[in-house]
Write a protein that holds these residues in place. Structure first.
Motif, PDB file in Angstrom:
ATOM      1  N   GLU A 104       7.894   1.990  -5.251  1.00 28.46           N
ATOM      2  CA  GLU A 104       6.498   2.334  -4.992  1.00 28.46           C
ATOM      3  C   GLU A 104       5.640   1.073  -4.953  1.00 28.46           C
ATOM      4  N   LYS A 105       4.970   0.880  -3.834  1.00 28.66           N
ATOM      5  CA  LYS A 105       3.987  -0.195  -3.643  1.00 28.66           C
ATOM      6  C   LYS A 105       4.468  -1.562  -4.136  1.00 28.66           C
ATOM      7  N   PRO A 106       5.552  -2.066  -3.555  1.00 34.27           N
ATOM      8  CA  PRO A 106       6.066  -3.375  -3.979  1.00 34.27           C
ATOM      9  C   PRO A 106       5.211  -4.515  -3.420  1.00 34.27           C
ATOM     10  N   LEU A 123       0.818  -1.225   0.000  1.00 34.21           N
ATOM     11  CA  LEU A 123       0.000   0.000   0.000  1.00 34.21           C
ATOM     12  C   LEU A 123       0.848   1.270   0.000  1.00 34.21           C
ATOM     13  N   TYR A 124       2.173   1.108   0.119  1.00 40.92           N
ATOM     14  CA  TYR A 124       3.058   2.254   0.357  1.00 40.92           C
ATOM     15  C   TYR A 124       4.283   2.250  -0.555  1.00 40.92           C
ATOM     16  N   GLY A 125       4.952   3.394  -0.589  1.00 39.28           N
ATOM     17  CA  GLY A 125       6.327   3.395  -1.036  1.00 39.28           C
ATOM     18  C   GLY A 125       7.154   2.690   0.026  1.00 39.28           C
ATOM     19  N   CYS A 126       8.218   2.011  -0.383  1.00 38.64           N
ATOM     20  CA  CYS A 126       9.016   1.239   0.580  1.00 38.64           C
ATOM     21  C   CYS A 126      10.493   1.614   0.398  1.00 38.64           C
TER      22      CYS A 126
END
Ligand code: G1P
Length: 316
Positions: free
Chosen positions: A204-206, A182-185
């Motif tokens: 981004e969203k991996p 759900l997020y950038g990581c």
């Protein structure tokens, strides 16, 4: 992870960041039909629209210039941060000083500007729209879906890290592996400081198996103006949108991005269940509403726990 230290006061002489950018052009599809004619940023959290908390957070960190990047159907955001002459006159005539203050407060928080994104090309594009207003200075970006509890000092801490390390600073929070998509990581390396990391990569969203860490990017950034040139070159990425994360990945590869690891209270008001939790938590904390509401809530919850047909009628 250590709690954050006290923020520098907003009068810290070395502080160079004065401007905040608040992207607010999203369609808010997760909250339809409530957001059909009302921007999601204007949904009330207790008795203030969500976006007011964000502007209050910027102002509390000493940022006195806020640029909203909006889209169509967002006029009510402009109105909210403007004077409301007739309403103010009516309240003044009644001598209702408390409500008069509440009506005037949003326009007094900062110098608030608005531009329109025009086309919904992604968060990176929204930030790029702020280029002319921001100029050649570092600036903060605050995403309206993320509310940071007013008692936290995350943004001040990020400004402090920017002052010491230069470059860009992002906010990171550890999340369970099943939420990282759900997020950038961020891939990170330790620094000498407990809550500060060097960011070596971003995605981004991996999917969980591709995620370089459990560190999720949350919606607070202090960006070096170098990000604008990078964004100009950034091609559409995930979802066909120009991603801020992709531009920051390029800056991170150059060694100029740090992360502040946050373990405080954050609410995702873009998610329905979290939105409800936010309203309940902040209502419980309010001096005016809290005592009565908490008493009702306890009774309501014990009714839920005992289950059965009674629960709708309990604690009415
Ligand atoms: C945006 C960013 C993402 C970040 C998130 C934080 O995503 O693209 O990197 O982790 O905000 O809330 P969005 O939630 O707008 O899809």
């Amino acid at each position: 992870m250590a709690r954050m230290s006290a923020p520098h006061s907003s009068s810290t002489p070395t502080r160079t960041v004065r401007k905040a950018v608040v992207p607010a052009a999203g369609l808010g599809t997760r909250f339809l039909p409530a957001t059909k004619a009302t921007p999601k940023e204007m949904l009330p959290v207790v008795d203030k629209p969500a976006i007011q908390y964000v502007v209050e957070e910027a102002a509390a960190a000493g940022l006195d210039d806020v640029l909203m990047v909006t889209g169509r159907h967002k006029r009510s955001i402009e109105d909210h941060f403007d004077n409301a002459f007739e309403l103010e006159q009516a309240l003044a005539a009644k001598g209702d000083a408390v409500r008069l203050d509440a009506v005037r407060d949003p326009a007094r928080l900062a110098n608030i500007h608005h531009i329109r994104q025009g086309e919904p090309l992604g968060l990176g594009h929204a930030v790029l729209c702020a280029r002319r207003h921001v100029g050649d200075q570092p600036f903060a970006v605050l995403l309206g879906d993320d509310l940071i509890d007013p008692r936290e000092t995350l943004l001040s801490r990020m400004l402090d890290v920017r002052d010491r390390h230069q470059g860009s600073v992002i906010a990171l929070m550890k999340v369970p592996p099943e939420q990282i998509h759900l997020y950038g990581c961020a891939a990170v390396e330790a620094t000498g400081e407990d809550d500060v990391v060097r960011v070596t990569g971003l995605v981004e969203k991996p999917s969980p198996q591709d995620a370089p860490s459990h560190y999720a990017v949350i919606g607070r950034y202090v960006l070096d103006p170098a990000v604008f040139d990078t964004l100009e070159r950034t091609r559409p990425g995930r979802g066909g949108e120009i991603q801020l994360t992709d531009a920051l990945q390029e800056l991170a590869a150059g060694g100029t991005v740090h992360g502040v690891v946050f373990d405080g209270l954050r609410y995702d008001t873009g998610d329905k269940a979290d939105y409800l939790r936010t309203v309940v938590r902040l209502a419980c904390d309010r001096d005016d509403l809290g005592p009565e509401f908490v008493a009702w809530l306890k009774e309501f919850v014990s009714g839920l726990e005992s289950g059965g047909a009674d629960r709708g009628r309990l604690a009415a």
